[in-house]
Write an enzyme that holds these catalytic residues in place. Structure first.
Site, PDB file in Angstrom:
ATOM      1  N   SER A 143       3.133  13.442 -34.822  1.00  0.00           N
ATOM      2  CA  SER A 143       2.493  12.763 -35.942  1.00  0.00           C
ATOM      3  C   SER A 143       0.992  12.750 -35.664  1.00  0.00           C
ATOM      4  O   SER A 143       0.406  13.802 -35.412  1.00  0.00           O
ATOM      5  CB  SER A 143       3.083  11.354 -36.108  1.00  0.00           C
ATOM      6  OG  SER A 143       2.509  10.677 -37.206  1.00  0.00           O
ATOM      7  N   HIS A 170       4.344  15.187 -39.015  1.00  0.00           N
ATOM      8  CA  HIS A 170       4.000  14.271 -40.099  1.00  0.00           C
ATOM      9  C   HIS A 170       2.580  14.584 -40.555  1.00  0.00           C
ATOM     10  O   HIS A 170       1.612  14.404 -39.797  1.00  0.00           O
ATOM     11  CB  HIS A 170       4.052  12.815 -39.621  1.00  0.00           C
ATOM     12  CG  HIS A 170       5.431  12.340 -39.305  1.00  0.00           C
ATOM     13  ND1 HIS A 170       5.677  11.183 -38.594  1.00  0.00           N
ATOM     14  CD2 HIS A 170       6.648  12.851 -39.593  1.00  0.00           C
ATOM     15  CE1 HIS A 170       6.976  11.001 -38.471  1.00  0.00           C
ATOM     16  NE2 HIS A 170       7.595  12.008 -39.065  1.00  0.00           N
ATOM     17  N   ASP A 263       9.998   7.499 -35.690  1.00  0.00           N
ATOM     18  CA  ASP A 263      10.853   8.517 -36.298  1.00  0.00           C
ATOM     19  C   ASP A 263      11.418   9.425 -35.208  1.00  0.00           C
ATOM     20  O   ASP A 263      10.667   9.968 -34.394  1.00  0.00           O
ATOM     21  CB  ASP A 263      10.040   9.336 -37.300  1.00  0.00           C
ATOM     22  CG  ASP A 263      10.893  10.324 -38.084  1.00  0.00           C
ATOM     23  OD1 ASP A 263      12.132  10.174 -38.084  1.00  0.00           O
ATOM     24  OD2 ASP A 263      10.308  11.236 -38.700  1.00  0.00           O
TER      25      ASP A 263
END
Length: 326
Positions: A143, A170, A263
């Protein structure tokens, strides 16, 4: 009444004791486990069992497929001195495309706990024999701060390794098309955006799509859906890890790089429970350590390091596991 199944010809095979609530499940699972080459020493339902009966069973593993709590299950979970594997998933129809995947998933859960049986037939999968398919597939998940970390990792890996990557980052969908250029400059990896029908090949990094969910077909081909990824993250690292494990296990792993959020933590746990590698970037080397630290705090990280250290570790792992020439 308990059913004891022994034969003279399979004494060297690892032993499995099976407890399943439904008779139909006991019969189907017994057939599959026997075909794998494992030795079934006990098959019954849990309702009639008491701890004394369970303690007398000589086995290498208990396989439980039960829908209710009972005294025998509680005893096994607390007292068994051999591994206890709970749940094998719903069995797909034998003529469905998901049935070979289910067989292989079950086999891959047993393999790290029992090893390969000396006889029997391991489940095969078309993707494993597809021409040019990568020897194994690893997820690179990130991310915030991820592109720099992933690039540093790839810059130190030769493309001759028998591995391909699925890169789940992400990021805003507007930057999806630029990711291959961002992480692929200064190295020879073939970094590509995901397209329907593509197959992973050695030396390739496939960028998971942002706004469309993906899965792999029976022969390893990419299947794209107009449906978004489940959950709040795009792409959903959780789903990407689960899909790679479903399609390529046990020849797969995951590395969690810099990022925010949690996540993928649960999927990393499932991957580790199935005997596969999950590595994480160290906090001091990450722009944002929240995501890799969450995996590590949950006890799912089997190795930690900087991107450069993880690149060296993967090369060493491939040399050991896949006999890579130096």
């Amino acid at each position: 009444m308990a059913a004891w199944l022994r034969s003279v010809t399979d004494q060297l095979a690892p032993a499995i004791a099976l407890l399943a609530s439904r008779r139909s499940r006991r019969d189907s699972l017994a057939e599959v486990l026997t075909a794998f080459g494992y030795r079934l020493v006990f098959v019954d339902g849990p309702q009639a069992m008491v701890p004394a009966d369970l303690a007398s069973v000589e086995t290498d593993l208990w396989l439980l497929d039960v829908a209710e709590d009972c005294e025998s299950i509680d005893w096994l979970l607390g007292q068994s001195d051999v591994p206890v594997l709970i749940g094998v998933g719903d069995t797909p129809a034998i003529d469905s495309e998901d049935y070979p995947r289910w067989q292989r998933q079950l086999y891959n859960k047993l393999l790290p706990l029992l090893g390969s049986p000396p006889t029997g037939v391991a489940p095969t999968f078309a993707a494993a024999k597809a021409p040019g398919l990568a020897g194994c597939v690893w997820v690179l998940a990130a991310s915030l701060g991820g592109p720099n970390a992933v690039k540093a990792f790839l810059d130190l890996l030769p493309t001759t390794l028998p591995v391909a990557f699925v890169y789940a980052q992400h990021i805003d969908a507007a930057f999806e098309a630029q990711l291959p250029q961002i992480i692929g400059r200064h190295n020879d990896w073939r970094v590509v955006n995901c397209v329907a029908g593509a197959r992973l090949a050695p030396g390739e990094v496939m960028v998971a799509p942002i706004e469309r969910s993906m899965r792999f077909g029976p022969d390893g081909d990419v299947r794209l859906s107009d449906a978004p990824w489940p959950g709040p993250y795009q792409p959903a690292i959780e789903s990407v890890i689960d899909e790679v494990m479903r399609s390529f296990a046990p020849a797969c792993g995951a590395i969690i790089f810099s990022g925010m959020g949690e996540d993928g933590v649960a999927a990393c746990g499932r991957m580790r429970q199935s005997g596969m590698e999950v590595w994480t970037q160290t906090a001091e080397s990450a722009t944002c350590a929240i995501m890799p630290q969450a995996v590590q705090d949950a006890g799912h990280s089997s190795r930690q390091g900087s991107p450069e250290q993880l690149a060296g570790a993967l090369r060493d792992w491939l040399e050991q596991e896949w006999a890579v020439a130096p």
